[in-house]
Design a protein around this motif. Structure first.
Motif, PDB file in Angstrom:
ATOM      1  N   THR A   1     -29.070   7.928  -1.620  1.00  0.00           N
ATOM      2  CA  THR A   1     -29.144   6.455  -1.651  1.00  0.00           C
ATOM      3  C   THR A   1     -28.573   5.824  -2.839  1.00  0.00           C
ATOM      4  O   THR A   1     -28.216   6.485  -4.025  1.00  0.00           O
ATOM      5  N   ASP A   2     -27.976   4.772  -2.471  1.00  0.00           N
ATOM      6  CA  ASP A   2     -27.192   3.855  -3.612  1.00  0.00           C
ATOM      7  C   ASP A   2     -28.137   3.253  -4.709  1.00  0.00           C
ATOM      8  O   ASP A   2     -28.898   2.648  -4.617  1.00  0.00           O
ATOM      9  N   PRO A   3     -27.778   3.884  -5.999  1.00  0.00           N
ATOM     10  CA  PRO A   3     -28.880   3.354  -7.141  1.00  0.00           C
ATOM     11  C   PRO A   3     -28.502   1.886  -7.347  1.00  0.00           C
ATOM     12  O   PRO A   3     -29.319   1.101  -7.982  1.00  0.00           O
ATOM     13  N   ASP A   4     -27.284   1.302  -7.189  1.00  0.00           N
ATOM     14  CA  ASP A   4     -27.137  -0.069  -7.391  1.00  0.00           C
ATOM     15  C   ASP A   4     -27.607  -0.862  -6.253  1.00  0.00           C
ATOM     16  O   ASP A   4     -27.402  -2.310  -6.456  1.00  0.00           O
ATOM     17  N   ALA A   5     -27.837  -0.585  -5.279  1.00  0.00           N
ATOM     18  CA  ALA A   5     -28.373  -1.455  -4.101  1.00  0.00           C
ATOM     19  C   ALA A   5     -29.832  -1.997  -4.197  1.00  0.00           C
ATOM     20  O   ALA A   5     -30.376  -1.339  -4.926  1.00  0.00           O
ATOM     21  N   LYS A   6     -29.867  -3.219  -3.856  1.00  0.00           N
ATOM     22  CA  LYS A   6     -31.042  -4.156  -4.188  1.00  0.00           C
ATOM     23  C   LYS A   6     -31.420  -4.822  -2.800  1.00  0.00           C
ATOM     24  O   LYS A   6     -30.619  -5.202  -2.065  1.00  0.00           O
TER      25      LYS A   6
ATOM     26  N   ALA B   1     -32.795   1.285   1.158  1.00  0.00           N
ATOM     27  CA  ALA B   1     -31.488   1.155   0.762  1.00  0.00           C
ATOM     28  C   ALA B   1     -30.291   2.047   1.397  1.00  0.00           C
ATOM     29  O   ALA B   1     -30.723   3.092   2.094  1.00  0.00           O
TER      30      ALA B   1
END
Length: 155
Positions: free
Chosen positions: A10-15, A30
């Motif tokens: 999963t993309d850690p920067d995704a919000k 995400a």
């Protein structure tokens, strides 16, 4: 642990977007990105074999005693044949078995043997089945009477 490394993470920067409504849009998940630690599917290491001579083939050696017989299956003096039959219901009878490759002979044989007796055999079978059903019904009635007698004894 090589097999435990996932291909994507999963993309850690995704919000979660501000206008996302869980009731209307469903649960937010995400997005995923390629995992930098993943190096592709595992492959076994190969080493060179200096003694490899190619795919092995069985050697074909001549047999001086072999003689080809195209009629090995033919039997001039065959009188009997055995047939193994598996049956679910006992009492099945087999008769008038004919083994031939001549369709006209088979039809003639069937008319002379099976066709003459099939109606009588069917009637005898139906009569035997009816008699058996009557006996089973009378046994069931006797068993019910025995149960009634036991109930009376208990009282």
């Amino acid at each position: 642990g090589y097999d435990d490394i996932p291909k994507e993470v999963t993309d850690p920067d995704a919000k979660k977007p501000e206008d996302w409504d869980d009731e209307e849009d469903g649960e937010w998940t995400a997005p995923t990105i390629p995992n930098p630690e993943y190096k592709g599917p595992w492959k076994q290491k190969k080493i060179k074999n200096p003694n490899y001579q190619g795919k092995w083939n069985a050697p074909m050696t001549a047999n001086p005693d072999f003689k080809d017989d195209p009629y090995i299956y033919a039997f001039d003096s065959l009188k009997y044949i055995g047939i193994e039959l598996w049956q679910v219901k006992s009492g099945t009878l087999f008769d008038n078995i004919l083994i031939t490759d001549d369709a006209a002979l088979a039809k003639t044989f069937a008319e002379e043997t099976w066709a003459k007796h099939k109606d009588a055999e069917k009637a005898a079978f139906d009569e035997a089945e009816k008699k058996k059903e009557e006996e089973d019904a009378s046994k069931a009635g006797e068993d019910d009477d025995d149960l009634d007698d036991e109930d009376a004894d208990d009282e």
